[in-house]
Design a protein around this motif. Structure first.
Motif, mmCIF file in Angstrom:
data_model
loop_
_atom_site.group_PDB
_atom_site.id
_atom_site.type_symbol
_atom_site.label_atom_id
_atom_site.label_comp_id
_atom_site.label_asym_id
_atom_site.label_seq_id
_atom_site.Cartn_x
_atom_site.Cartn_y
_atom_site.Cartn_z
ATOM 1 N N TRP A 88 2.021 -7.584 2.987
ATOM 2 C CA TRP A 88 1.824 -9.016 2.773
ATOM 3 C C TRP A 88 0.387 -9.429 3.100
ATOM 4 O O TRP A 88 -0.160 -10.357 2.494
ATOM 5 N N GLU A 89 -0.224 -8.752 4.041
ATOM 6 C CA GLU A 89 -1.613 -9.059 4.388
ATOM 7 C C GLU A 89 -2.530 -8.912 3.179
ATOM 8 O O GLU A 89 -3.504 -9.651 3.021
ATOM 9 N N ASP A 90 -2.212 -7.961 2.304
ATOM 10 C CA ASP A 90 -3.069 -7.719 1.146
ATOM 11 C C ASP A 90 -3.029 -8.858 0.135
ATOM 12 O O ASP A 90 -3.922 -8.967 -0.718
ATOM 13 N N LEU A 91 -1.995 -9.704 0.196
ATOM 14 C CA LEU A 91 -1.926 -10.828 -0.730
ATOM 15 C C LEU A 91 -2.982 -11.891 -0.420
ATOM 16 O O LEU A 91 -3.177 -12.822 -1.199
ATOM 17 N N ALA A 92 -3.640 -11.758 0.721
ATOM 18 C CA ALA A 92 -4.747 -12.672 1.050
ATOM 19 C C ALA A 92 -6.053 -12.224 0.422
ATOM 20 O O ALA A 92 -7.113 -12.786 0.708
ATOM 21 N N TRP A 93 -6.010 -11.192 -0.406
ATOM 22 C CA TRP A 93 -7.208 -10.690 -1.082
ATOM 23 C C TRP A 93 -7.839 -11.793 -1.938
ATOM 24 O O TRP A 93 -7.129 -12.570 -2.555
ATOM 25 N N PRO A 94 -9.198 -11.826 -1.981
ATOM 26 C CA PRO A 94 -10.131 -10.937 -1.306
ATOM 27 C C PRO A 94 -10.680 -11.570 -0.027
ATOM 28 O O PRO A 94 -10.836 -12.787 0.064
ATOM 29 N N ASN A 95 -10.986 -10.739 0.950
ATOM 30 C CA ASN A 95 -11.737 -11.182 2.125
ATOM 31 C C ASN A 95 -12.411 -9.966 2.738
ATOM 32 O O ASN A 95 -12.004 -8.817 2.505
ATOM 33 N N GLN A 96 -13.425 -10.209 3.511
ATOM 34 C CA GLN A 96 -14.252 -9.118 4.030
ATOM 35 C C GLN A 96 -13.467 -8.195 4.952
ATOM 36 O O GLN A 96 -13.678 -6.972 4.944
ATOM 37 N N ALA A 97 -12.562 -8.762 5.744
ATOM 38 C CA ALA A 97 -11.796 -7.931 6.665
ATOM 39 C C ALA A 97 -10.940 -6.917 5.905
ATOM 40 O O ALA A 97 -10.837 -5.750 6.304
ATOM 41 N N LEU A 98 -10.315 -7.350 4.805
ATOM 42 C CA LEU A 98 -9.512 -6.425 4.007
ATOM 43 C C LEU A 98 -10.386 -5.355 3.359
ATOM 44 O O LEU A 98 -9.989 -4.187 3.270
ATOM 45 N N MET A 99 -11.554 -5.726 2.911
ATOM 46 C CA MET A 99 -12.462 -4.745 2.323
ATOM 47 C C MET A 99 -12.806 -3.652 3.328
ATOM 48 O O MET A 99 -12.799 -2.457 3.001
ATOM 49 N N ARG A 104 -12.025 1.848 5.673
ATOM 50 C CA ARG A 104 -11.644 2.712 6.803
ATOM 51 C C ARG A 104 -10.476 3.624 6.423
ATOM 52 O O ARG A 104 -10.464 4.805 6.768
ATOM 53 N N ARG A 105 -9.510 3.073 5.696
ATOM 54 C CA ARG A 105 -8.383 3.907 5.285
ATOM 55 C C ARG A 105 -8.837 4.986 4.301
ATOM 56 O O ARG A 105 -8.396 6.128 4.371
ATOM 57 N N ALA A 106 -9.717 4.625 3.398
ATOM 58 C CA ALA A 106 -10.250 5.617 2.455
ATOM 59 C C ALA A 106 -10.992 6.723 3.197
ATOM 60 O O ALA A 106 -10.894 7.908 2.842
ATOM 61 N N PHE A 141 -10.717 -2.513 -6.420
ATOM 62 C CA PHE A 141 -11.551 -2.265 -5.243
ATOM 63 C C PHE A 141 -11.102 -0.985 -4.528
ATOM 64 O O PHE A 141 -11.930 -0.156 -4.131
ATOM 65 N N ILE A 142 -9.782 -0.804 -4.371
ATOM 66 C CA ILE A 142 -9.258 0.407 -3.723
ATOM 67 C C ILE A 142 -9.663 1.638 -4.520
ATOM 68 O O ILE A 142 -10.126 2.646 -3.956
ATOM 69 N N ALA A 143 -9.475 1.581 -5.851
ATOM 70 C CA ALA A 143 -9.827 2.728 -6.693
ATOM 71 C C ALA A 143 -11.304 3.068 -6.567
ATOM 72 O O ALA A 143 -11.682 4.241 -6.457
ATOM 73 N N ASP A 144 -12.154 2.054 -6.554
ATOM 74 C CA ASP A 144 -13.593 2.287 -6.445
ATOM 75 C C ASP A 144 -13.936 2.980 -5.133
ATOM 76 O O ASP A 144 -14.718 3.937 -5.104
ATOM 77 N N GLU A 145 -13.352 2.502 -4.040
ATOM 78 C CA GLU A 145 -13.636 3.117 -2.743
ATOM 79 C C GLU A 145 -13.125 4.552 -2.691
ATOM 80 O O GLU A 145 -13.794 5.453 -2.157
#
Length: 759
Positions: A88-99, A104-106, A141-145
């Motif tokens: 659910w946190e990802d539904l707040a996209w986009p924001n710098q913290a999620l980026m 970090r996960r990548a 964005f995820i795919a690019d990272e």
């Protein structure tokens, strides 16, 4: 189809070359809580048609999508995948913290040796239609990272299911059991107004054959769209075009295109029309016991055929939308179960379009009891389909701690499949602090994935065996009504041979003379004329057929044969069939103990049996048959005895405890032996359990270390032997002993090892 090597884009090429990366972009405009809420709920609705929120930047870059590059045949590395969970946190996209969180996960994925991530979340994709634009931008964005770290991204979603809770309790059930879907479903009132690609979503729904109302899946609190509905197929194809253009994904797992409501689906006008036009049949009311569940009814057999064909044809349409060679797979936990005609689910149909195969290890791996082989019949069938179509096979296993992540990886290596590890936290009954303490999937797989990445040569080659078990799909589809009719005997064949330490493969047709020289047929009641001919050729060419139970009494659609296959070899047995009245739902009227067909042999034939077997030479080969089913007591042991009396193995290992399993592979002059404990000790987590199974989850595994020296007795001279294991810092060389034998010290090994033997 797919008779040449799979040519999808693969991590096999990514580790040695730079990836063409999608261009990163960002959406402009001020992003506030108010604008976020407005974008979710304030969609423009014109003439009853929903206009999904769209990111203009994504659409502008649609033309930049490039099809996946072809596989580098010289690079033998396999997929090492994890789930990339959306929350659910990802539904707040986009924001710098999620980026930053994504980066970090990548990084963790790359550090753990991951080369493929599969999206999990926003799963019922039609439910998040209002925010497709935002979701797709997130995926881009995820795919690019990931691409910058030489990792591919597969999207994974349900193509047909939509959450439709009808009460607060049902909505709570979604949250308890399926909150990992990120269930952003609309109200039923809003759902009734939604349109896409010129048609109403509610008009796509499957209808119950009895009630005539939309089918309802209580497990998921969901309804389902029908794959035979041309408006739905066109709409889903249009969505996939949008998905590809806006995300830069590298593969697709399109789930659930089956008849989830089993025999209750589907009575929509499109299913009825197809049944009439393709087969000349009309779907009768459920009161017609001459149709429903009557395996003597050609019309009911046609209904079964249409179900499988419809599911396979849906994926044909999916493939048409994708670029050539684009990686495509679908969920399919099993292709062998007796109940699958009700669902129309089989990878034997899906492989017409898919170039990747799912091998799902449902539940816990290992089981709560510490075993792992109960699903071997399904897994080896899928591996056999993958082998025949030169497709990679994803072994998806679930767990929550490093021990189970390692075990899932090791089991996949044992089976010869690629690995996909996943948690399933949204299905856990646990407190928020306990859930928060669980590691991300990428943090759990590092030990096995890094070890494999550094040693790809240990996971090459083909299964080294001349033994095959035949899966008779015709018997399962058109003859079997319950587990003991056929599927139970197929399962017994696979399980008992595995537990006896016999390396074998599963085949879906009668093989020609060549690699396989010994063929196990277990209650293959249905054989086509072509299969009977191929069996004769297999025997004439020097093959051995070990058959048990009813064999070849019916043709490929369960019509009685004028002459049974066994009669061609002087076996005049009678097949005694118990009465099986029809009814709806099909087969639900069968109550245990269920009587099954039995082979009865005359006294004259019984006198010819040798140790229970009718054995006769055929050409250069031999037929061995006995009337009992392999699932009956003692019969599997008799089959194993016959197999062991045949051609000797390329290598015999002495000193390895009977509690271990081995599987042999041949790669040129190398013999690779994968070894894994057949059972391990499990330590359960006291705080968390699975909401579906109500079982606790495994936190730790206990192993018994190997201590005794291993003695290898090869049929041919070996020049070198190496023992590899993640339990040891480096490989250990074996020592040549008397004659051709070698000895290997396995001390320090307890979880898994590979013997690399050079000819």
């Amino acid at each position: 189809m797919h008779q040449s090597k799979a040519h999808h884009r693969s991590p096999r090429s990514r580790e040695k070359s730079n990836l063409s990366r999608p261009v990163r972009f960002s959406a402009g405009g001020d992003w506030t809580r108010r604008s976020f809420v407005q974008s979710l709920g304030g969609m423009a609705v014109a003439a009853g048609a929903l206009a999904p929120f769209t990111w203009n930047g994504s659409i502008a870059q649609a033309a930049e999508f490039t099809s996946p590059r072809k596989q580098d045949e010289k690079d033998k590395s396999r997929y090492r995948a994890v789930s990339w969970w959306l929350t659910w946190e990802d539904l707040a996209w986009p924001n710098q913290a999620l980026m930053e969180k994504i980066r970090r996960r990548a990084d963790r994925c790359a550090a753990s040796g991951v080369n493929c991530c599969s999206v999990f979340g926003a799963h019922f994709r039609w439910d998040v239609m209002p925010i497709w634009g935002r979701l797709h931008d997130l995926l881009r964005f995820i795919a690019d990272e990931l691409h910058q770290r030489q990792i591919v991204l597969f999207d994974h979603h349900s193509s047909v299911l939509t959450h439709r809770p009808r009460s607060r309790e049902e909505a709570l059930n979604i949250w308890r059991s399926n909150r990992h879907h990120v269930p952003f479903y609309p109200s039923n009132e809003l759902a009734a107004t939604l349109q896409f690609n010129g048609s109403r979503l509610n008009d796509w729904r499957m209808l119950d054959v009895e009630a005539g109302q939309p089918v309802y899946l209580a497990t998921y609190n969901a309804e389902q769209y029908c794959m035979n509905n041309p408006a739905f197929r066109a709409a889903y194809g249009q969505y996939l075009k949008q998905l590809l253009a806006e995300t830069g994904i590298d593969g697709l797992m399109s789930d659930d295109g089956i008849f989830y409501a089993d025999w209750r689906a589907c009575a929509c006008s499109h299913c009825r029309k197809r049944f009439k036009e393709q087969y000349g049949q009309s779907l009768p009311p459920v009161s017609d016991a001459g149709f429903w569940g009557n395996r003597g009814s050609q019309a009911f057999r046609d209904w079964i055929k249409m179900r499988f064909e419809a599911c396979g044809d849906f994926l044909v349409d999916v493939k048409k939308v994708l670029p050539p060679g684009f990686p495509l797979l679908t969920c399919c936990s099993s292709s062998d179960g007796y109940a699958l005609p009700a669902f129309g689910m089989s990878y034997q149909d899906f492989i017409r379009s898919c170039n990747l195969i799912m091998l799902e290890m449902c539940g816990s791996t290992p089981s709560i009891e510490g075993a792992w082989d109960e699903r071997i019949p399904s897994q080896l069938l899928h591996l056999g389909i993958a082998r025949d179509h030169h497709a990679a096979c994803f072994g998806l296993g679930y767990g929550y701690f490093p021990d189970t992540a390692f075990f899932v990886w090791a089991l996949n290596k044992f089976l010869g499949s690629d690995s996909w590890f996943s948690t399933l936290k949204g299905r856990l009954v646990a407190t928020e602090p306990h859930l928060a303490a669980l590691a991300d999937d990428s943090e759990l797989v590092g030990e096995g994935y890094r070890w494999e990445k550094a040693r790809p040569q240990l996971f090459a080659g083909e299964v080294d065996t001349d033994i095959a078990v035949f899966f008779s799909r015709a018997t399962r589809d058109f003859y079997g009504q319950c587990q003991p009719d056929y599927a139970g005997d197929y399962h017994a064949s696979c399980l008992q041979l595995m537990r006896a330490g016999i390396t074998y493969e599963v085949v879906t047709d009668i093989p020609g003379a060549g690699k396989w020289r010994r063929l196990v047929l277990s209650s293959a009641v249905c054989l086509s004329a072509d299969q009977r001919r191929r069996l004769s050729e297999f025997l004439a060419g020097g093959g051995t057929v070990i058959a048990t139970g009813p064999t070849g009494h019916y043709d490929q659609e369960a019509n009685p044969s004028a002459k049974s296959w066994l009669q061609d070899f002087g076996v005049a047995c009678e097949l005694a069939e118990p009465p099986r009245p029809g009814g709806f739902p099909p087969y639900k009227n069968l109550k245990p103990p269920i009587k099954v067909a039995e082979c009865r042999v005359p006294d004259s034939l019984a006198k010819q049996l040798q140790d229970g077997w009718f054995s006769v030479p055929v050409g250069k080969g031999r037929l061995c048959w006995r009337p009992e089913r392999i699932a009956q007591k003692g019969i599997a042991a008799a089959v194993v005895k016959v197999l062991r009396s045949g051609t000797g193995e390329a290598l015999v290992i002495k000193g390895l405890p009977a509690t271990w399993q081995v599987r042999r592979y041949r790669d040129g002059n190398r013999l690779l032996i994968q070894a894994l404990p057949a059972k391990v000790g499990t330590v359960l987590n006291p705080e968390m359990r699975n909401a579906f199974s109500n079982q606790s989850i495994i936190e730790k595994l206990n192993y018994a270390p190997l201590t005794a020296e291993l003695v290898l007795e090869p049929a041919a001279v070996l020049s070198r032997v190496l023992l590899h294991s993640p339990d040891r810092p480096e490989a250990r060389a074996g020592s040549r002993s008397a004659g051709k034998a070698w000895t290997v010290d396995p001390s320090g090994v307890s979880r898994y090892f590979v013997l690399e033997c050079f000819g």
